[in-house]
Design an enzyme around this catalytic site. Structure first.
Site, PDB file in Angstrom:
ATOM      1  CG  MET A 142     -21.569 -13.479 -40.024  1.00 37.60           C
ATOM      2  SD  MET A 142     -21.385 -13.422 -38.227  1.00 37.60           S
ATOM      3  CE  MET A 142     -19.814 -12.596 -38.068  1.00 37.60           C
ATOM      4  CG  ASP A 175     -15.840 -19.322 -34.134  1.00 34.00           C
ATOM      5  OD1 ASP A 175     -15.740 -20.562 -34.084  1.00 34.00           O
ATOM      6  OD2 ASP A 175     -15.779 -18.683 -35.205  1.00 34.00           O
TER       7      ASP A 175
END
Length: 633
Positions: A24, A139
């Site tokens: 990301m 996460d």
């Protein structure tokens, strides 16, 4: 993404070196040139920065995460777009110099139970603070658990995994995927949804890895690992390491339950269980508490103090004697008798004497006040219960009364926040000490606002001391367009004052196109309509023109815009109502029966061998379902 080392982002943040890179974003160590302090700058990859929806979510989550303030959470300091240089969407965070839990495990291998608890407690404390205000990490993994050089444990990347679907996770860089998918809960893999219990699952996997030095599952691809999380049960750590206490093993087994309802509901509950286990494993371990304070102290007067006070009053006594003795004493004489009599009755003399006496009393009283003579020292009462404070004061002759009760995030309900006078202050004997008690943490319950208009819902939320957040619109088959479906956090949950509450508003039933399935296979029509969200009803009828199993008609037939979930009726052909008895003479029992049953006829057989006779006769017109008798010889 190209290396931006050396770039000045937003005319403020100088990027010094790369720290890490993932699917990301890339993280740089940098300098805030305005405040001259080290920072970490997370720069989103260019292909994601061009996705407006993703950027919007990124910014929204950054704002939500910035609301977190906890010593074990990497703080968010700034967010923005780079202007005047390479295009970039960035996030500025606290720079933590040190290593990750992944580095520590790679260097040290499996940890002891004591080390594991020591590491995981601050992590759970951070997650508990986030869960309390509705932020889910999504996460949790050793790569996101940082260990600073001074020993502080920090959790990074809070909330930034929101709305990352399974498909997106699977197409990210391999290293990131293999790192993340090993900690994904079954519900994240299957439905792409997560709540606090998903973080609990990830913590369970991290605990498994810390104790055993390996993850529960390995695989060559993320799909293989994800499949096992959905279809297999995480094994009990005692199967691999028998010296792990059963309490620890059972807690990890519970935290990694496939069913979220069987796990601890959030990190706060899991942290409480870990602390209970820690206390049982090491009963002598002293726990830190916000309630610790100085013990009550009885006021004492030393010999030296007594001498000083006595000397002070002795001085006052001497001065008083001097004041009285210095007044002139007149010896009465016969010739002065008249004058003396007049002076005794003089008003001015009487007034002066009264004034002198008042001054003397004032000096004496002031000396008492100045030296605190006769007053009692108030002990520290903060953190005590009301009964404990009352007893401590009663032991030294003081009374207590509750003067106020206020909410407190730090002091438990019913405990003393402060007193008047405060600890160390002095008060007259038999005086009353005012107590301010804690009402505990203030929590406001999210109201039920379903089926209200957004304006009314906003007023109801604001009236409770909550902050109105975003209004998100979605299609809904039950709630009329323009009315509220629900809230985030959900109604019934308890949050802090001024917490942000987002509402979801219905856009009504989604309209989609409906095509005609007449003449197509019934299975195909039923499958496609059901998958599109329609409520399908199937009716079977005889038809001489349409083959068996195909659609004869549908209602409604066709539409450019029909509400999702609408009822659709399909008429499927049962084939012709009447059929002719075929010639099956000479065939064996199985072949003859199959030919007749394919025409919708029922078969009765007599004897063995091959077909010798058919009843009704060959060529007879009969209805489907009629019984055909076969004689075999």
């Amino acid at each position: 993404m190209s290396d931006l080392t050396g770039e000045l982002i937003d005319n403020r943040y100088l990027l010094k070196r790369q720290i890490a890179s993932g699917g990301m974003a890339t993280i740089y160590a940098g300098i805030d040139t305005r405040l001259d302090r080290p920072v970490a700058v997370k720069v989103m990859h260019a292909h994601l920065a061009n996705d407006e929806a993703f950027v919007s979510r990124f910014i929204k989550e950054a704002k939500a995460t910035a609301a977190l303030s906890h010593p074990n959470i990497v703080s968010i300091q700034d967010q923005g777009w780079n202007e005047g240089g390479p295009p970039a969407v960035f996030l500025v965070m606290e720079l933590v110099e040190g290593s990750t839990l992944r580095d520590f495990l790679n260097e040290n291998g499996p940890l002891s139970v004591e080390q594991t608890i020591q590491f995981i407690t601050p992590v759970l404390s951070a997650l508990a603070a986030a869960h309390l205000i509705g932020i889910i990490h999504r996460d949790v993994k050793p790569e996101n658990i940082l260990i600073s050089k001074d020993g502080r444990i920090k959790v990074a990347d809070f909330g930034l995994a929101r709305n990352m679907t399974m498909a997106q996770t699977m197409t990210a860089e391999s290293s990131v995927v293999l790192g993340s998918v090993s900690y994904l809960s079954p519900e994240q893999v299957q439905r792409g949804i997560a709540d606090a219990r998903s973080d609990v699952y990830a913590i369970g996997i991290v605990l498994f890895e810390m104790l055993l030095g390996k993850k529960p599952y390995d695989g060559e691809t993320p799909i293989q690992i994800a499949y096992r999380h959905v279809n297999d049960r995480i094994p009990n750590v005692k199967e691999f390491k028998s010296d792990v206490p059963e309490m620890i093993a059972d807690l990890i087994f519970q935290a990694t339950a496939p069913n979220p309802d069987q796990r601890p509901k959030d990190a706060e509950q899991l942290l409480s269980k870990v602390r209970d286990i820690q206390a049982k494993l090491d009963p002598k371990r002293r726990q830190m508490s916000l309630e610790l304070d100085l013990p009550p102290l009885l006021p004492k007067i030393s010999k030296r103090s007594k001498v000083s006070i006595g000397s002070a009053f002795g001085g006052l006594k001497e001065k008083t004697t001097q004041l009285i003795s210095t007044k002139p004493i007149n010896v009465a004489k016969a010739e002065d008798s008249v004058r003396t009599k007049k002076r005794k009755v003089s008003r001015r003399v009487k007034r002066n004497r009264i004034i002198a006496l008042l001054i003397l009393l004032g000096v004496i009283f002031g000396g008492y006040q100045l030296l605190g003579v006769g007053k009692i020292s108030v002990p520290s009462l903060v953190g005590m219960s009301q009964s404990e404070a009352k007893e401590a004061l009663s032991n030294i002759g003081l009374l207590s009364e509750v003067v106020e009760e206020v909410f407190s995030e730090d002091i438990a309900q019913g405990k003393v926040i402060s007193s008047s006078p405060g600890g160390g202050g002095r008060i007259s004997p038999a005086g009353t000490v005012g107590l301010v008690l804690s009402k505990g943490q203030e929590r406001i319950e999210i109201p039920v606002i379903a089926n209200l208009t957004p304006d009314v819902a906003t007023q109801k939320i604001s009236a409770l001391g909550l902050t109105m957040g975003d209004i998100n619109e979605v299609f809904d088959m039950k709630v009329e367009s323009g009315f509220v479906i629900g809230t985030d956090p959900k109604s019934g949950e308890k949050v802090k004052r001024n917490s942000v509450v987002n509402i979801v508003v219905s856009k009504g039933v989604e309209k989609i196109a409906l095509i005609s399935y007449v003449g197509k296979g019934g299975d195909e029509a039923l499958s496609e309509l059901t998958n599109s969200g329609f409520d399908v009803k199937v009716v079977y009828k005889f038809s001489d023109k349409v083959f068996k199993g195909q659609v004869v008609s549908q209602s409604p037939e066709i539409s450019d815009a029909i509400g999702l979930g609408s009822k659709i009726e399909l008429v499927l052909s049962k084939g012709p109502e009447f059929v002719f008895v075929p010639n099956v003479l000479g065939k064996n029992k199985n072949d003859a029966s199959l030919d007749l049953e394919n025409l919708g006829l029922k078969v009765v057989t007599k004897g063995t061998g091959k077909v010798n006779n058919i009843s009704p006769a060959i060529g007879t017109k009969v209805k489907q379902g009629a019984v055909i008798t076969l004689t075999l010889r």
